[in-house]
Design an enzyme around this catalytic site. Structure first.
Site, PDB file in Angstrom:
ATOM      1  N   ASN A   1       0.859  -1.179   0.000  1.00  0.00           N
ATOM      2  CA  ASN A   1       0.000   0.000   0.000  1.00  0.00           C
ATOM      3  C   ASN A   1       0.900   1.235   0.000  1.00  0.00           C
ATOM      4  O   ASN A   1       1.730   1.404   0.885  1.00  0.00           O
ATOM      5  CB  ASN A   1      -0.914  -0.021   1.230  1.00  0.00           C
TER       6      ASN A   1
ATOM      7  N   HIS B   1      -3.473   0.685  -3.456  1.00  0.00           N
ATOM      8  CA  HIS B   1      -3.554  -0.351  -2.432  1.00  0.00           C
ATOM      9  C   HIS B   1      -2.510  -1.406  -2.780  1.00  0.00           C
ATOM     10  O   HIS B   1      -1.978  -1.424  -3.894  1.00  0.00           O
ATOM     11  CB  HIS B   1      -4.951  -0.971  -2.421  1.00  0.00           C
TER      12      HIS B   1
ATOM     13  N   GLU C   1      -2.608  -4.608  -3.518  1.00  0.00           N
ATOM     14  CA  GLU C   1      -2.882  -5.471  -4.667  1.00  0.00           C
ATOM     15  C   GLU C   1      -2.752  -4.696  -5.979  1.00  0.00           C
ATOM     16  O   GLU C   1      -2.236  -5.227  -6.972  1.00  0.00           O
ATOM     17  CB  GLU C   1      -4.285  -6.092  -4.560  1.00  0.00           C
TER      18      GLU C   1
ATOM     19  N   CYS D   1      -9.776  -3.641  -5.212  1.00  0.00           N
ATOM     20  CA  CYS D   1      -8.781  -4.670  -5.502  1.00  0.00           C
ATOM     21  C   CYS D   1      -9.453  -5.972  -5.931  1.00  0.00           C
ATOM     22  O   CYS D   1      -8.969  -6.661  -6.831  1.00  0.00           O
ATOM     23  CB  CYS D   1      -7.890  -4.875  -4.292  1.00  0.00           C
TER      24      CYS D   1
ATOM     25  N   CYS E   1     -10.113  -5.201  -0.725  1.00  0.00           N
ATOM     26  CA  CYS E   1     -11.292  -4.326  -0.742  1.00  0.00           C
ATOM     27  C   CYS E   1     -12.056  -4.490  -2.058  1.00  0.00           C
ATOM     28  O   CYS E   1     -11.656  -5.256  -2.938  1.00  0.00           O
ATOM     29  CB  CYS E   1     -10.857  -2.875  -0.567  1.00  0.00           C
TER      30      CYS E   1
ATOM     31  N   SER F   1      -7.567  -8.912   3.654  1.00  0.00           N
ATOM     32  CA  SER F   1      -8.658  -9.200   2.714  1.00  0.00           C
ATOM     33  C   SER F   1      -8.805  -8.048   1.717  1.00  0.00           C
ATOM     34  O   SER F   1      -8.929  -6.892   2.115  1.00  0.00           O
ATOM     35  CB  SER F   1      -9.959  -9.386   3.503  1.00  0.00           C
TER      36      SER F   1
ATOM     37  N   ASP G   1      -9.404   6.130   4.492  1.00  0.00           N
ATOM     38  CA  ASP G   1      -9.627   5.344   3.279  1.00  0.00           C
ATOM     39  C   ASP G   1     -10.815   4.414   3.496  1.00  0.00           C
ATOM     40  O   ASP G   1     -11.951   4.846   3.560  1.00  0.00           O
ATOM     41  CB  ASP G   1      -8.352   4.595   2.912  1.00  0.00           C
TER      42      ASP G   1
END
Length: 141
Positions: free
Chosen positions: A35, A46, A48, A78, A75, A73, A138
């Site tokens: 991130n 982010h 990912e 992503c 979002c 996990s 965020d």
């Protein structure tokens, strides 16, 4: 997952949010990221997304042979990229701190593996306790 955790710690050292990700194809890491919203003043970097960007352009069939690892996990944003590229397997470090649209991913055929790692939970818990405003600006709130 250890490499994703390494990426998360790298982000934390840079003053960012400690979430890391790696993209693996045929047992080899082909992309990595963390991130970097804070570091780059970005709305979309982010872990990912950074990881996918750093993997570079791939053919659709290549993504379909990948596994993406994330310390948290994914979002909605992503997850959307994961679904768009049809990445079939997502391995997450934990989903207690934040849980993305996992049910939707599963309905779309993505295999989710939650490792429920104490190390990932502690890293996020400590970060949120130290910098709640940063987390909540965020998706945390």
């Amino acid at each position: 997952m250890q490499e994703a955790i390494h990426e998360a710690r790298k982000g934390l050292r840079e003053g960012g949010i400690p979430i890391g990700s790696v993209l693996v194809k045929d047992g080899k890491i082909i992309g990595r990221g963390h991130n970097r919203r804070i570091q780059k003043g970005s709305a979309i970097l982010h872990a990912e997304m950074d990881c996918l960007e750093n993997a570079g352009r791939l053919k659709a069939k290549d993504y379909q042979k990948c596994v993406i690892y994330s310390t948290l996990s994914p979002c909605d944003m992503c997850t959307g990229a994961i679904l768009l590229y049809k990445i079939p397997v997502v391995v997450i470090g934990e989903n207690k701190t934040f849980k993305g649209p996992e049910v939707h991913s599963k309905k779309r055929g993505v295999k989710l593996i939650n490792l429920n790692l104490l190390e990932c939970k502690k890293m996020m818990k400590d970060f949120i306790a130290a910098k709640p405003k940063l987390w909540n600006e965020d998706i945390g709130e």
